[in-house]
Design an enzyme around this catalytic site. Structure first.
Site, PDB file in Angstrom:
ATOM      1  N   ARG A   1       0.805  -1.240   0.000  1.00 16.83           N
ATOM      2  CA  ARG A   1       0.000   0.000   0.000  1.00 16.83           C
ATOM      3  C   ARG A   1       0.827   1.273   0.000  1.00 16.83           C
ATOM      4  O   ARG A   1       0.443   2.286   0.599  1.00 16.83           O
ATOM      5  CB  ARG A   1      -0.996   0.035   1.166  1.00 16.83           C
ATOM      6  CG  ARG A   1      -2.030  -1.058   1.149  1.00 16.83           C
ATOM      7  CD  ARG A   1      -2.858  -1.106  -0.146  1.00 16.83           C
ATOM      8  NE  ARG A   1      -3.453  -2.423  -0.219  1.00 16.83           N
ATOM      9  CZ  ARG A   1      -2.898  -3.442  -0.879  1.00 16.83           C
ATOM     10  NH1 ARG A   1      -1.809  -3.277  -1.586  1.00 16.83           N
ATOM     11  NH2 ARG A   1      -3.461  -4.615  -0.881  1.00 16.83           N
TER      12      ARG A   1
ATOM     13  N   SER B   1     -10.368  -0.542   3.355  1.00 12.55           N
ATOM     14  CA  SER B   1      -9.660  -0.825   4.615  1.00 12.55           C
ATOM     15  C   SER B   1      -9.085   0.457   5.200  1.00 12.55           C
ATOM     16  O   SER B   1      -8.370   1.192   4.518  1.00 12.55           O
ATOM     17  CB  SER B   1      -8.520  -1.808   4.369  1.00 12.55           C
ATOM     18  OG  SER B   1      -9.060  -3.048   3.965  1.00 12.55           O
TER      19      SER B   1
ATOM     20  N   GLU C   1      -4.084   2.967   6.559  1.00 16.38           N
ATOM     21  CA  GLU C   1      -3.988   2.807   5.098  1.00 16.38           C
ATOM     22  C   GLU C   1      -4.642   4.023   4.432  1.00 16.38           C
ATOM     23  O   GLU C   1      -4.153   4.542   3.437  1.00 16.38           O
ATOM     24  CB  GLU C   1      -4.710   1.521   4.656  1.00 16.38           C
ATOM     25  CG  GLU C   1      -4.683   1.339   3.154  1.00 16.38           C
ATOM     26  CD  GLU C   1      -5.146  -0.046   2.706  1.00 16.38           C
ATOM     27  OE1 GLU C   1      -4.906  -1.024   3.443  1.00 16.38           O
ATOM     28  OE2 GLU C   1      -5.735  -0.133   1.619  1.00 16.38           O
TER      29      GLU C   1
HETATM   30  C1  LIG Z   1     -15.340  -0.334  -1.254  1.00 14.50           C
HETATM   31  C2  LIG Z   1     -13.842  -0.118  -1.363  1.00 14.50           C
HETATM   32  C3  LIG Z   1     -13.007  -1.201  -1.560  1.00 14.50           C
HETATM   33  C4  LIG Z   1     -11.621  -1.011  -1.650  1.00 14.50           C
HETATM   34  N1  LIG Z   1     -10.822  -2.101  -1.861  1.00 14.50           N
HETATM   35  C5  LIG Z   1      -9.492  -1.933  -1.999  1.00 14.50           C
HETATM   36  C6  LIG Z   1      -8.643  -3.053  -2.249  1.00 14.50           C
HETATM   37  O1  LIG Z   1      -9.086  -4.189  -2.375  1.00 14.50           O
HETATM   38  N2  LIG Z   1      -7.318  -2.822  -2.371  1.00 14.50           N
HETATM   39  C7  LIG Z   1      -6.773  -1.587  -2.259  1.00 14.50           C
HETATM   40  O2  LIG Z   1      -5.548  -1.435  -2.400  1.00 14.50           O
HETATM   41  N3  LIG Z   1      -7.543  -0.514  -2.024  1.00 14.50           N
HETATM   42  C8  LIG Z   1      -8.883  -0.645  -1.891  1.00 14.50           C
HETATM   43  N4  LIG Z   1      -9.681   0.448  -1.648  1.00 14.50           N
HETATM   44  C9  LIG Z   1      -9.054   1.763  -1.437  1.00 14.50           C
HETATM   45  C10 LIG Z   1      -8.882   2.618  -2.711  1.00 14.50           C
HETATM   46  O3  LIG Z   1      -9.867   2.287  -3.670  1.00 14.50           O
HETATM   47  C11 LIG Z   1      -7.487   2.468  -3.314  1.00 14.50           C
HETATM   48  O4  LIG Z   1      -6.484   2.904  -2.415  1.00 14.50           O
HETATM   49  C12 LIG Z   1      -7.349   3.249  -4.627  1.00 14.50           C
HETATM   50  O5  LIG Z   1      -6.136   2.893  -5.242  1.00 14.50           O
HETATM   51  C13 LIG Z   1      -7.394   4.759  -4.441  1.00 14.50           C
HETATM   52  O6  LIG Z   1      -7.549   5.351  -5.719  1.00 14.50           O
HETATM   53  P1  LIG Z   1      -8.232   6.779  -5.901  1.00 14.50           P
HETATM   54  O7  LIG Z   1      -8.180   7.133  -7.337  1.00 14.50           O
HETATM   55  O8  LIG Z   1      -9.561   6.813  -5.266  1.00 14.50           O
HETATM   56  O9  LIG Z   1      -7.209   7.694  -5.105  1.00 14.50           O
HETATM   57  P2  LIG Z   1      -7.526   8.817  -4.026  1.00 14.50           P
HETATM   58  O10 LIG Z   1      -8.194   8.206  -2.859  1.00 14.50           O
HETATM   59  O11 LIG Z   1      -8.189   9.965  -4.671  1.00 14.50           O
HETATM   60  O12 LIG Z   1      -6.038   9.225  -3.615  1.00 14.50           O
HETATM   61  C14 LIG Z   1      -5.205   8.294  -2.949  1.00 14.50           C
HETATM   62  C15 LIG Z   1      -3.765   8.796  -3.038  1.00 14.50           C
HETATM   63  O13 LIG Z   1      -3.340   8.769  -4.394  1.00 14.50           O
HETATM   64  C16 LIG Z   1      -2.900  10.058  -4.796  1.00 14.50           C
HETATM   65  N5  LIG Z   1      -3.243  10.258  -6.208  1.00 14.50           N
HETATM   66  C17 LIG Z   1      -4.385   9.910  -6.849  1.00 14.50           C
HETATM   67  N6  LIG Z   1      -4.305  10.247  -8.165  1.00 14.50           N
HETATM   68  C18 LIG Z   1      -3.092  10.831  -8.329  1.00 14.50           C
HETATM   69  C19 LIG Z   1      -2.402  11.398  -9.459  1.00 14.50           C
HETATM   70  N7  LIG Z   1      -2.937  11.420 -10.690  1.00 14.50           N
HETATM   71  N8  LIG Z   1      -1.176  11.920  -9.256  1.00 14.50           N
HETATM   72  C20 LIG Z   1      -0.619  11.901  -8.022  1.00 14.50           C
HETATM   73  N9  LIG Z   1      -1.199  11.385  -6.924  1.00 14.50           N
HETATM   74  C21 LIG Z   1      -2.418  10.843  -7.089  1.00 14.50           C
HETATM   75  C22 LIG Z   1      -3.611  11.043  -3.880  1.00 14.50           C
HETATM   76  O14 LIG Z   1      -2.906  12.264  -3.778  1.00 14.50           O
HETATM   77  C23 LIG Z   1      -3.624  10.256  -2.577  1.00 14.50           C
HETATM   78  O15 LIG Z   1      -2.396  10.390  -1.906  1.00 14.50           O
HETATM   79  C24 LIG Z   1     -11.072   0.284  -1.541  1.00 14.50           C
HETATM   80  C25 LIG Z   1     -11.914   1.398  -1.359  1.00 14.50           C
HETATM   81  C26 LIG Z   1     -13.297   1.196  -1.269  1.00 14.50           C
HETATM   82  C27 LIG Z   1     -14.207   2.398  -1.099  1.00 14.50           C
END
Ligand SMILES: Cc1cc2nc3c(=O)[nH]c(=O)nc-3n(C[C@H](O)[C@H](O)[C@H](O)COP(=O)(O)OP(=O)(O)OC[C@H]3O[C@@H](n4cnc5c(N)ncnc54)[C@H](O)[C@@H]3O)c2cc1C
Length: 303
Positions: free
Chosen positions: A178, A226, A296
């Site tokens: 992560r 998580s 996380e």
């Molecule tokens: C129902 C549910 C289930 C989930 N299951 C999992 C799972 O199985 N495994 C898992 O790993 N995660 C899981 N997650 C968590 C989440 O979906 C992941 O961490 C995902 O990768 C976050 O992506 P995001 O685009 O929403 O990023 P955000 O939440 O918007 O941002 C997360 C981080 O990434 C950075 N970021 C995003 N885009 C960019 C960019 N273009 N440039 C620079 N930095 C950037 C942000 O600054 C921040 O630090 C889950 C979430 C939910 C709601």
């Protein structure tokens, strides 16, 4: 930072879709978060270049988000500009030799389905990650069945000094549980190296992962997946459940009755409610098991 009004006006003039004092609760899966001074979506490299130059000239702090599916934005929101990459940054393309190019703004489940249709295996465990490719690269998203990191052949970032995109080869990247060396960079996309696979088998794996998620996770609630990282050899959900905290609420936030490593915003929760609940969980797990839980979820903004 430049006077609050000045830079916001300049961005609003250059980017007509920019929103001032935009509640970030509209841009997070928690549906929690105070306002961004300015929120905008950028759809191509030319606009990104102009924006980056303007932000540098005006000394504006910038935060890039994806789907907001791993963010707890605090109640007073984020100072400066909050940017989401859309448009051309949501493109995906099949390349030769089992490679796929994916933009940072693309939704992960869409990418996984695209690869399945092309008979390319490797990303199936990510089917239920409701974020963007940029977020997945920053977080090294995945499950015990597989993460995005091992599939990344190359990442593309925006080089602030050179004012242009720059490719980073695999050997310059680090992916851990992560977290990745891309966190903190402006991520534009990546090239993934996948393996040829049987389409029917790939689809079967995708369906079985989806079924499992549906059974074990509260996916129809407002949450961020998580909340804590699993300590080595332990499962947070089991520790929290054994501590008797399943269903425990603070204000509008509660430990999910379905999965104890999830916190649900079940009734207009504030970030403060969630932080109090996090403190309570950490305190009890420390007291009972002598284990220090690490977050996380990313906590950002002003309390
Ligand atoms: C129902 C549910 C289930 C989930 N299951 C999992 C799972 O199985 N495994 C898992 O790993 N995660 C899981 N997650 C968590 C989440 O979906 C992941 O961490 C995902 O990768 C976050 O992506 P995001 O685009 O929403 O990023 P955000 O939440 O918007 O941002 C997360 C981080 O990434 C950075 N970021 C995003 N885009 C960019 C960019 N273009 N440039 C620079 N930095 C950037 C942000 O600054 C921040 O630090 C889950 C979430 C939910 C709601």
């Amino acid at each position: 930072m430049a006077a609050r009004g000045g830079w916001r006006e300049k961005i609003s003039v250059r980017f007509s879709g920019a929103k001032l004092d935009e509640p970030l609760s509209r841009h997070t899966t928690f549906h929690i978060g105070g306002p961004a001074d300015c929120y905008l979506e950028i759809g191509n490299s030319a606009d990104l270049r102009d924006f980056a130059a303007l932000a540098a000239e005006q000394d504006v702090p910038v935060f890039f988000l994806g789907q907001g599916s791993n963010l707890l934005v605090l109640d007073r929101g984020i100072r400066g500009a909050v940017v989401r990459l859309r448009g051309r940054f949501e493109d995906m393309e099949l390349l030769a030799g089992g490679r796929v190019r994916a933009g940072a703004g693309l939704r992960v489940p869409k990418l996984v389905s695209f690869c399945a249709q092309k008979g390319l295996a490797g990303l199936e465990p990510l089917i239920g990650v409701p974020g963007t490719v940029g977020g997945a690269l920053a977080m090294n998203a995945g499950t015990p069945q597989g993460e995005i990191g091992p599939a990344v052949a190359e990442a593309e970032i925006w080089d602030l000094q050179e004012r242009r995109p720059r490719a980073l080869p695999r050997e310059d990247l680090r992916f851990e549980y992560r977290s990745s060396s891309l966190a903190g960079r402006i991520i534009l996309g990546c090239v993934l190296q996948l393996k040829p696979g049987d389409k029917v088998d790939i689809m079967k794996r995708i369906q079985s992962y989806q079924r499992k998620r549906f059974q074990t996770q509260p996916i129809h609630t407002y949450n961020v997946g998580s909340v804590f990282k699993n300590p080595p050899g332990q499962f947070v959900a089991r520790l929290v459940e054994e501590a008797g905290l399943k269903g425990r609420a603070v204000g509008g936030a509660r430990v999910s009755p379905k999965h104890a490593n999830f916190i649900e915003n079940f009734s207009g929760a504030t970030a403060r409610d969630v932080l109090e609940l996090i403190d309570l969980i950490r305190g009890e797990v420390r007291r009972i098991f002598a284990i220090e839980l690490e977050l996380e979820v990313k906590v950002v903004g002003e309390a």
